[in-house]
Scaffold this active site. Structure first.
Site, mmCIF file in Angstrom:
data_model
loop_
_atom_site.group_PDB
_atom_site.id
_atom_site.type_symbol
_atom_site.label_atom_id
_atom_site.label_comp_id
_atom_site.label_asym_id
_atom_site.label_seq_id
_atom_site.Cartn_x
_atom_site.Cartn_y
_atom_site.Cartn_z
ATOM 1 N N CYS A 58 0.939 -1.501 0.095
ATOM 2 C CA CYS A 58 -0.052 0.367 0.016
ATOM 3 C C CYS A 58 0.997 1.186 0.023
ATOM 4 O O CYS A 58 0.504 2.305 -0.871
ATOM 5 C CB CYS A 58 -0.811 0.017 1.234
ATOM 6 S SG CYS A 58 -2.555 -1.139 1.132
ATOM 7 N N HIS A 60 2.659 2.342 -3.626
ATOM 8 C CA HIS A 60 1.102 2.329 -4.903
ATOM 9 C C HIS A 60 0.770 3.848 -4.281
ATOM 10 O O HIS A 60 0.987 4.751 -5.125
ATOM 11 C CB HIS A 60 -0.540 1.201 -4.111
ATOM 12 C CG HIS A 60 -1.407 1.585 -4.915
ATOM 13 N ND1 HIS A 60 -1.938 1.044 -6.000
ATOM 14 C CD2 HIS A 60 -2.141 2.441 -4.166
ATOM 15 C CE1 HIS A 60 -2.512 1.463 -6.349
ATOM 16 N NE2 HIS A 60 -3.060 3.014 -5.861
ATOM 17 N N GLU A 61 0.823 4.778 -2.861
ATOM 18 C CA GLU A 61 0.367 5.644 -2.450
ATOM 19 C C GLU A 61 1.602 6.483 -2.654
ATOM 20 O O GLU A 61 1.463 7.652 -3.610
ATOM 21 C CB GLU A 61 0.489 5.340 -0.891
ATOM 22 C CG GLU A 61 -1.215 4.635 -0.738
ATOM 23 C CD GLU A 61 -2.413 5.144 -1.786
ATOM 24 O OE1 GLU A 61 -3.114 5.951 -2.593
ATOM 25 O OE2 GLU A 61 -3.565 3.913 -1.856
ATOM 26 N N ILE A 62 3.126 6.026 -2.729
ATOM 27 C CA ILE A 62 3.978 7.106 -2.799
ATOM 28 C C ILE A 62 3.841 6.927 -4.744
ATOM 29 O O ILE A 62 4.734 8.285 -4.851
ATOM 30 C CB ILE A 62 5.003 6.324 -2.397
ATOM 31 C CG1 ILE A 62 5.242 6.718 -0.442
ATOM 32 C CG2 ILE A 62 6.901 6.633 -2.894
ATOM 33 C CD1 ILE A 62 6.536 5.348 0.251
ATOM 34 N N LEU A 76 1.988 10.036 -5.501
ATOM 35 C CA LEU A 76 2.590 11.235 -4.850
ATOM 36 C C LEU A 76 3.825 11.782 -6.574
ATOM 37 O O LEU A 76 3.665 12.627 -6.287
ATOM 38 C CB LEU A 76 3.111 10.509 -3.625
ATOM 39 C CG LEU A 76 2.142 11.142 -1.972
ATOM 40 C CD1 LEU A 76 2.878 10.895 -1.506
ATOM 41 C CD2 LEU A 76 1.143 12.186 -2.859
#
Length: 164
Positions: A130, A133-135, A138
């Site tokens: 997760c 995925h989020e980095i 960004l």
């Protein structure tokens, strides 16, 4: 509770690199609370400020195995394992669509908390997947970019059909 509108694929804001947070103030606290409220409203695991149209390096995870949600400000991956695994991924910006993505099984990240204090943390499993995925988000990398062009084209067609 403030639930913010989600930015949906193919909005170009999802492809922009988010800028680092420099002010650790009440506005940042409000943003992180709004992100958590929005994430919970859509029953997701992770969200970034770009998912609600704000180009700042803020991500919130609310994982099933965690006691409390985690807030990461300006997160950066500083190490990753050589061991990789495929896991199904999707996005709150592209609901109803998922596909297997290959990622390292463990990472070490550097990030700030809401007060600007720096931390280094090593995570594995779902937490690592997760965060990666989020980095990526960004960094302006939408999860579909991790797939082959054929698979990406098929998923986009399925998503467009679902949206009508």
């Amino acid at each position: 509770m403030t639930v913010r509108p989600i930015v949906f694929f193919p909005d170009q804001r999802l492809r922009q690199v988010a800028v680092p947070v420099s002010a650790f103030d009440n506005a940042l606290h409000t943003l992180s609370t709004d992100l958590l409220d929005t994430l919970r409203a859509v029953a997701g695991l992770g969200i970034t400020a770009p998912h609600i149209g704000i180009g700042l390096r803020v991500t919130v995870l609310d994982l099933p195995q965690s006691i409390t949600p985690r807030i990461y400000i300006n997160p950066e991956i500083i190490w990753h394992s050589q061991t990789c695994a495929q896991n199904d991924e999707g996005s709150i910006s592209m609901p109803g669509i998922s596909a297997p993505v290959l990622r390292p099984t463990a990472i070490k990240i550097q990030y700030a908390d809401l007060h600007g204090n720096m931390h280094i943390e090593e995570v594995s499993g779902l937490h690592a997947i997760c965060l990666q995925h989020e980095i990526d988000q960004l960094n302006g990398i939408f999860w579909l970019q991790k797939l082959s062009s054929l698979k990406r084209t098929r998923l986009i067609a399925r998503y467009e059909k679902r949206r009508g």
